[in-house]
Scaffold this motif. Sequence first.
Motif, PDB file in Angstrom:
ATOM      1  N   SER A  16      32.902  33.344  31.516  1.00 34.65           N
ATOM      2  CA  SER A  16      33.293  34.333  30.512  1.00 34.65           C
ATOM      3  C   SER A  16      34.709  34.837  30.768  1.00 34.65           C
ATOM      4  O   SER A  16      35.464  35.090  29.824  1.00 34.65           O
ATOM      5  CB  SER A  16      32.300  35.488  30.476  1.00 34.65           C
ATOM      6  OG  SER A  16      32.288  36.174  31.704  1.00 34.65           O
ATOM      7  N   ALA A  20      37.770  34.452  28.082  1.00 33.05           N
ATOM      8  CA  ALA A  20      38.585  35.585  27.656  1.00 33.05           C
ATOM      9  C   ALA A  20      40.061  35.347  27.955  1.00 33.05           C
ATOM     10  O   ALA A  20      40.932  35.685  27.144  1.00 33.05           O
ATOM     11  CB  ALA A  20      38.100  36.870  28.332  1.00 33.05           C
ATOM     12  N   ALA A  24      43.092  35.081  25.236  1.00 35.44           N
ATOM     13  CA  ALA A  24      44.316  35.880  25.334  1.00 35.44           C
ATOM     14  C   ALA A  24      45.553  34.981  25.286  1.00 35.44           C
ATOM     15  O   ALA A  24      46.545  35.311  24.615  1.00 35.44           O
ATOM     16  CB  ALA A  24      44.318  36.702  26.620  1.00 35.44           C
ATOM     17  N   ASP A  41      45.787  42.754  17.759  1.00 37.15           N
ATOM     18  CA  ASP A  41      44.931  41.627  18.145  1.00 37.15           C
ATOM     19  C   ASP A  41      45.349  41.070  19.500  1.00 37.15           C
ATOM     20  O   ASP A  41      44.508  40.725  20.334  1.00 37.15           O
ATOM     21  CB  ASP A  41      44.986  40.517  17.097  1.00 37.15           C
ATOM     22  CG  ASP A  41      44.315  40.893  15.797  1.00 37.15           C
ATOM     23  OD1 ASP A  41      43.557  41.899  15.782  1.00 37.15           O
ATOM     24  OD2 ASP A  41      44.539  40.185  14.793  1.00 37.15           O
ATOM     25  N   VAL A  44      44.329  43.585  22.273  1.00 33.89           N
ATOM     26  CA  VAL A  44      42.876  43.583  22.473  1.00 33.89           C
ATOM     27  C   VAL A  44      42.458  42.343  23.258  1.00 33.89           C
ATOM     28  O   VAL A  44      41.641  42.427  24.184  1.00 33.89           O
ATOM     29  CB  VAL A  44      42.134  43.676  21.120  1.00 33.89           C
ATOM     30  CG1 VAL A  44      40.657  43.372  21.281  1.00 33.89           C
ATOM     31  CG2 VAL A  44      42.320  45.054  20.505  1.00 33.89           C
ATOM     32  N   ALA A  45      42.994  41.187  22.915  1.00 36.68           N
ATOM     33  CA  ALA A  45      42.661  39.948  23.628  1.00 36.68           C
ATOM     34  C   ALA A  45      43.079  40.033  25.094  1.00 36.68           C
ATOM     35  O   ALA A  45      42.339  39.621  25.993  1.00 36.68           O
ATOM     36  CB  ALA A  45      43.315  38.753  22.953  1.00 36.68           C
ATOM     37  N   GLN A  47      43.468  42.799  26.866  1.00 44.23           N
ATOM     38  CA  GLN A  47      42.627  43.794  27.546  1.00 44.23           C
ATOM     39  C   GLN A  47      41.240  43.222  27.840  1.00 44.23           C
ATOM     40  O   GLN A  47      40.682  43.467  28.914  1.00 44.23           O
ATOM     41  CB  GLN A  47      42.518  45.069  26.694  1.00 44.23           C
ATOM     42  CG  GLN A  47      41.877  46.213  27.420  1.00 44.23           C
ATOM     43  CD  GLN A  47      42.668  46.674  28.637  1.00 44.23           C
ATOM     44  OE1 GLN A  47      43.862  46.479  28.754  1.00 44.23           O
ATOM     45  NE2 GLN A  47      41.988  47.291  29.575  1.00 44.23           N
ATOM     46  N   LYS A  48      40.684  42.454  26.909  1.00 43.46           N
ATOM     47  CA  LYS A  48      39.389  41.816  27.153  1.00 43.46           C
ATOM     48  C   LYS A  48      39.469  40.878  28.354  1.00 43.46           C
ATOM     49  O   LYS A  48      38.558  40.843  29.187  1.00 43.46           O
ATOM     50  CB  LYS A  48      38.932  41.036  25.920  1.00 43.46           C
ATOM     51  CG  LYS A  48      38.382  41.885  24.819  1.00 43.46           C
ATOM     52  CD  LYS A  48      37.932  41.014  23.657  1.00 43.46           C
ATOM     53  CE  LYS A  48      37.381  41.820  22.510  1.00 43.46           C
ATOM     54  NZ  LYS A  48      36.951  40.951  21.392  1.00 43.46           N
ATOM     55  N   ALA A  49      40.544  40.110  28.435  1.00 47.07           N
ATOM     56  CA  ALA A  49      40.717  39.197  29.564  1.00 47.07           C
ATOM     57  C   ALA A  49      40.832  39.973  30.865  1.00 47.07           C
ATOM     58  O   ALA A  49      40.216  39.604  31.874  1.00 47.07           O
ATOM     59  CB  ALA A  49      41.945  38.321  29.346  1.00 47.07           C
ATOM     60  N   ILE A  51      39.682  43.029  31.587  1.00 46.30           N
ATOM     61  CA  ILE A  51      38.385  43.629  31.938  1.00 46.30           C
ATOM     62  C   ILE A  51      37.423  42.566  32.437  1.00 46.30           C
ATOM     63  O   ILE A  51      36.684  42.781  33.400  1.00 46.30           O
ATOM     64  CB  ILE A  51      37.809  44.390  30.731  1.00 46.30           C
ATOM     65  CG1 ILE A  51      38.645  45.634  30.465  1.00 46.30           C
ATOM     66  CG2 ILE A  51      36.348  44.758  30.951  1.00 46.30           C
ATOM     67  CD1 ILE A  51      38.326  46.328  29.158  1.00 46.30           C
ATOM     68  N   SER A  52      37.430  41.409  31.805  1.00 45.65           N
ATOM     69  CA  SER A  52      36.538  40.331  32.212  1.00 45.65           C
ATOM     70  C   SER A  52      36.848  39.865  33.635  1.00 45.65           C
ATOM     71  O   SER A  52      35.934  39.625  34.433  1.00 45.65           O
ATOM     72  CB  SER A  52      36.667  39.171  31.233  1.00 45.65           C
ATOM     73  OG  SER A  52      35.770  38.156  31.544  1.00 45.65           O
ATOM     74  N   TYR A  55      35.666  42.563  36.068  1.00 53.65           N
ATOM     75  CA  TYR A  55      34.209  42.516  36.172  1.00 53.65           C
ATOM     76  C   TYR A  55      33.764  41.356  37.052  1.00 53.65           C
ATOM     77  O   TYR A  55      32.876  41.503  37.891  1.00 53.65           O
ATOM     78  CB  TYR A  55      33.610  42.399  34.766  1.00 53.65           C
ATOM     79  CG  TYR A  55      32.115  42.368  34.721  1.00 53.65           C
ATOM     80  CD1 TYR A  55      31.364  43.496  35.044  1.00 53.65           C
ATOM     81  CD2 TYR A  55      31.431  41.228  34.342  1.00 53.65           C
ATOM     82  CE1 TYR A  55      29.990  43.481  35.010  1.00 53.65           C
ATOM     83  CE2 TYR A  55      30.060  41.198  34.296  1.00 53.65           C
ATOM     84  CZ  TYR A  55      29.344  42.328  34.625  1.00 53.65           C
ATOM     85  OH  TYR A  55      27.979  42.296  34.578  1.00 53.65           O
TER      86      TYR A  55
END
Length: 75
Positions: A16, A20, A24, A41, A44-45, A47-49, A51-52, A55
């Motif tokens: 995952s 991500a 990005a 966009d 957001v991409a 930031q998702k990467a 955070i992933s 995590y």
Amino acid sequence: NPFLLRYFMRNCSTSSAEDATNAAEQAELEYMLGLNDSVTDLLVAQQKANISIQYTVAIKNAVTQAYQEIMAIQF
């Protein structure tokens, strides 16, 4: 079992984060080429990467710590 730990780290948690990160990178390319002019966009991409990846590192650390604690109990 060290094999199970390695299997988990390679296959379960990283896919995952890799997806991500790839998304990005794709968003960055589209923005640079002018195919997508939405800065939102792109952010957001990214930031998702981010955070992933955070995590995934947290999971790796928790699994590694649990494994080390189990190994300490056995000896």
